[in-house]
Design an enzyme around this catalytic site. Sequence first.
Site, short mmCIF file in Angstrom:
data_model
loop_
_atom_site.label_atom_id
_atom_site.label_comp_id
_atom_site.label_asym_id
_atom_site.label_seq_id
_atom_site.Cartn_x
_atom_site.Cartn_y
_atom_site.Cartn_z
N ARG A 99 -3.33 6.54 0.93
CA ARG A 99 -3.86 7.74 1.59
C ARG A 99 -2.93 8.40 2.61
O ARG A 99 -3.19 9.52 3.02
CB ARG A 99 -5.21 7.42 2.26
CG ARG A 99 -6.35 7.43 1.25
CD ARG A 99 -7.63 6.95 1.87
NE ARG A 99 -7.51 5.52 2.22
CZ ARG A 99 -8.45 4.82 2.84
NH1 ARG A 99 -9.57 5.41 3.21
NH2 ARG A 99 -8.30 3.54 3.09
N TYR A 156 -14.86 -12.24 -1.06
CA TYR A 156 -15.57 -10.98 -1.39
C TYR A 156 -16.72 -11.23 -2.37
O TYR A 156 -17.78 -10.62 -2.27
CB TYR A 156 -14.60 -9.95 -1.97
CG TYR A 156 -13.61 -9.43 -0.94
CD1 TYR A 156 -13.95 -8.36 -0.10
CD2 TYR A 156 -12.36 -9.99 -0.79
CE1 TYR A 156 -13.06 -7.89 0.85
CE2 TYR A 156 -11.46 -9.53 0.16
CZ TYR A 156 -11.82 -8.47 0.98
OH TYR A 156 -10.95 -8.01 1.92
N ASP A 190 -6.67 -3.05 -7.83
CA ASP A 190 -7.24 -3.71 -6.65
C ASP A 190 -7.57 -5.16 -7.00
O ASP A 190 -7.87 -5.46 -8.16
CB ASP A 190 -8.49 -2.99 -6.15
CG ASP A 190 -8.86 -3.44 -4.74
OD1 ASP A 190 -8.24 -2.95 -3.78
OD2 ASP A 190 -9.73 -4.32 -4.61
N ARG A 204 0.82 -1.22 0.00
CA ARG A 204 0.00 0.00 0.00
C ARG A 204 0.85 1.27 0.00
O ARG A 204 0.45 2.29 0.57
CB ARG A 204 -0.96 0.03 1.20
CG ARG A 204 -2.08 -0.96 1.12
CD ARG A 204 -3.24 -0.45 0.27
NE ARG A 204 -4.12 -1.55 -0.10
CZ ARG A 204 -5.27 -1.82 0.52
NH1 ARG A 204 -5.69 -1.07 1.48
NH2 ARG A 204 -6.00 -2.83 0.12
N ARG A 256 -6.54 11.80 -5.71
CA ARG A 256 -7.76 11.02 -5.47
C ARG A 256 -8.98 11.94 -5.44
O ARG A 256 -10.04 11.60 -5.95
CB ARG A 256 -7.59 10.27 -4.14
CG ARG A 256 -8.80 9.63 -3.55
CD ARG A 256 -8.92 8.18 -3.98
NE ARG A 256 -9.70 7.40 -3.03
CZ ARG A 256 -11.01 7.54 -2.80
NH1 ARG A 256 -11.70 8.45 -3.46
NH2 ARG A 256 -11.62 6.77 -1.93
O1 1CP Z 1 -0.15 -1.89 -2.42
C1 1CP Z 1 -0.38 -1.01 -3.28
O2 1CP Z 1 -0.05 0.17 -3.13
C2 1CP Z 1 -1.02 -1.44 -4.59
C3 1CP Z 1 -2.43 -1.34 -4.73
C4 1CP Z 1 -3.36 -2.24 -3.96
C5 1CP Z 1 -3.27 -3.62 -3.65
C6 1CP Z 1 -2.10 -4.55 -3.87
C7 1CP Z 1 -4.62 -1.80 -3.51
C8 1CP Z 1 -5.12 -0.42 -3.62
N1 1CP Z 1 -5.30 -2.88 -3.01
C9 1CP Z 1 -4.50 -3.99 -3.06
C10 1CP Z 1 -4.83 -5.37 -2.64
C11 1CP Z 1 -6.07 -5.62 -1.88
N2 1CP Z 1 -7.31 -5.05 -2.01
C12 1CP Z 1 -6.17 -6.64 -0.91
C13 1CP Z 1 -5.04 -7.58 -0.55
C14 1CP Z 1 -4.06 -6.97 0.37
C15 1CP Z 1 -4.57 -6.65 1.74
O3 1CP Z 1 -4.88 -7.57 2.52
O4 1CP Z 1 -4.64 -5.43 2.06
C16 1CP Z 1 -7.49 -6.64 -0.42
C17 1CP Z 1 -8.07 -7.54 0.64
C18 1CP Z 1 -8.21 -5.63 -1.12
C19 1CP Z 1 -9.65 -5.31 -0.98
C20 1CP Z 1 -9.82 -3.89 -0.58
N3 1CP Z 1 -9.64 -2.84 -1.43
C21 1CP Z 1 -10.08 -3.37 0.70
C22 1CP Z 1 -10.28 -4.21 1.98
C23 1CP Z 1 -11.73 -4.38 2.23
C24 1CP Z 1 -12.09 -5.15 3.49
O5 1CP Z 1 -12.59 -4.50 4.40
O6 1CP Z 1 -11.92 -6.36 3.56
C25 1CP Z 1 -10.10 -1.98 0.60
C26 1CP Z 1 -10.41 -0.98 1.66
C27 1CP Z 1 -9.80 -1.65 -0.76
C28 1CP Z 1 -9.63 -0.30 -1.35
C29 1CP Z 1 -8.25 0.07 -1.73
N4 1CP Z 1 -7.42 -0.69 -2.54
C30 1CP Z 1 -6.23 -0.01 -2.75
C31 1CP Z 1 -6.32 1.24 -2.05
C32 1CP Z 1 -5.25 2.30 -2.03
C33 1CP Z 1 -7.57 1.27 -1.41
C34 1CP Z 1 -8.13 2.43 -0.59
C35 1CP Z 1 -8.98 3.23 -1.51
C36 1CP Z 1 -9.03 4.68 -1.25
O7 1CP Z 1 -8.18 5.47 -1.75
O8 1CP Z 1 -9.98 5.09 -0.56
#
Ligand code: 1CP
Length: 345
Positions: free
Chosen positions: A31, A154, A77, A27, A40
């Site tokens: 943010r 999911y 994502d 990540r 964003r």
């Molecule tokens: O790491 C990076 O910078 C690359 C981008 C990336 C990756 C590899 C994002 C951007 N998401 C992911 C993987 C991802 N997405 C995972 C696996 C890794 C982990 O466990 O964190 C999972 C479970 C998700 C699903 C997801 N997407 C969630 C979790 C939901 C939950 O409650 O279970 C969330 C909140 C997101 C949104 C997201 N994805 C990425 C970002 C930067 C964000 C936040 C969005 C924003 O800007 O508001």
Amino acid sequence: MTGSPKKTLLRVLAGETLKTPPVWMMRQAGRYLPEYRELRATAGGFLDLCYNPDFATEVTMQPIRRYGFDAAILFADILLLPQALGMDLWFVEGEGPRLNPVTCAADLTKLKGKDDIHDVLGPVYETVKRLSGELPKETTLIGFAGAPWTVATYMVAGRGTPDQAPAREWMYRDPIGFGQLIDLITESTIEYLAKQVEAGAEVIKLFDSWSGALGGSCFEEYALKPAVRIATELKARFPGLPVIGFPRGASGGYIKFADAGVFDGLAIDTSVPADWARDVLQSKVAVQGNLDPMLLITGGESLERETNRLLEILGQGPYIFNLGHGITPQGDPANVEKMLRVIRG
Ligand code: 1CP
């Protein structure tokens, strides 16, 4: 290679031990960075960032410019794949992802096939292509996907859940139908990742964030087997392609991933003891991890101590410095700098 030394991340994934380990953060585009929040806000929603190659390239580059990390990870994502398979996907501000769920075998007929995903995912491949042209020559580009089990949790619940109960319930009630869902995700993921590699991704990482919820034979059936199938098929298509596995929360299951022989690196989550990873995993795979992201909020002496501890314990073998999970929005960019000063001296 044109005579220039190979990139640090690739060297470590090939088994080398480097005096200063390569470093990147899960990540790292996100943010906690003011420049991310600014872009964003202009882009609209999170998905508008993911599907716009200008924006997605820019946010991937932001942490590279600021910190010079050794690797960049494609900004996308894990839930874009279910969307490409025909599911509706949206993000509720402050809550997280929502999908219209698939809950039984009959629902699977509503989904598209593994070869029908590329129209939706085309902008992602374009982002990878641009990044591979724009990144500094020493920076490795990582492509990724969710592992089938985590993506399935999911798709079945229609959202994130604390215990992945809806998918676990289907998995036990109807192993045949659930197996069809896992196969569809597995096969689509192979096609998705193959396109990322063709577009320029140099390493692939598979995120199995919820593998820790799988007990008994289900860990092997739904976490290990699909991940091995994906890695094996990608390596057959792209010989020498390094693959990093991340079976988060797998505890002893990490050994099965290391023994599978198709992962060049394993990302360890915060719960994995570093000395155990050194003794049990590091002779078989490169180890990546596992600083507690909380330390990037608190900083201070604890950040320095824990960073040094990881370097001492894991730095004697093939090691990639990273966090045990993603940096949180509350992470302080100045603490990231501090962490890098400790690692790089
Ligand atoms: O790491 C990076 O910078 C690359 C981008 C990336 C990756 C590899 C994002 C951007 N998401 C992911 C993987 C991802 N997405 C995972 C696996 C890794 C982990 O466990 O964190 C999972 C479970 C998700 C699903 C997801 N997407 C969630 C979790 C939901 C939950 O409650 O279970 C969330 C909140 C997101 C949104 C997201 N994805 C990425 C970002 C930067 C964000 C936040 C969005 C924003 O800007 O508001």
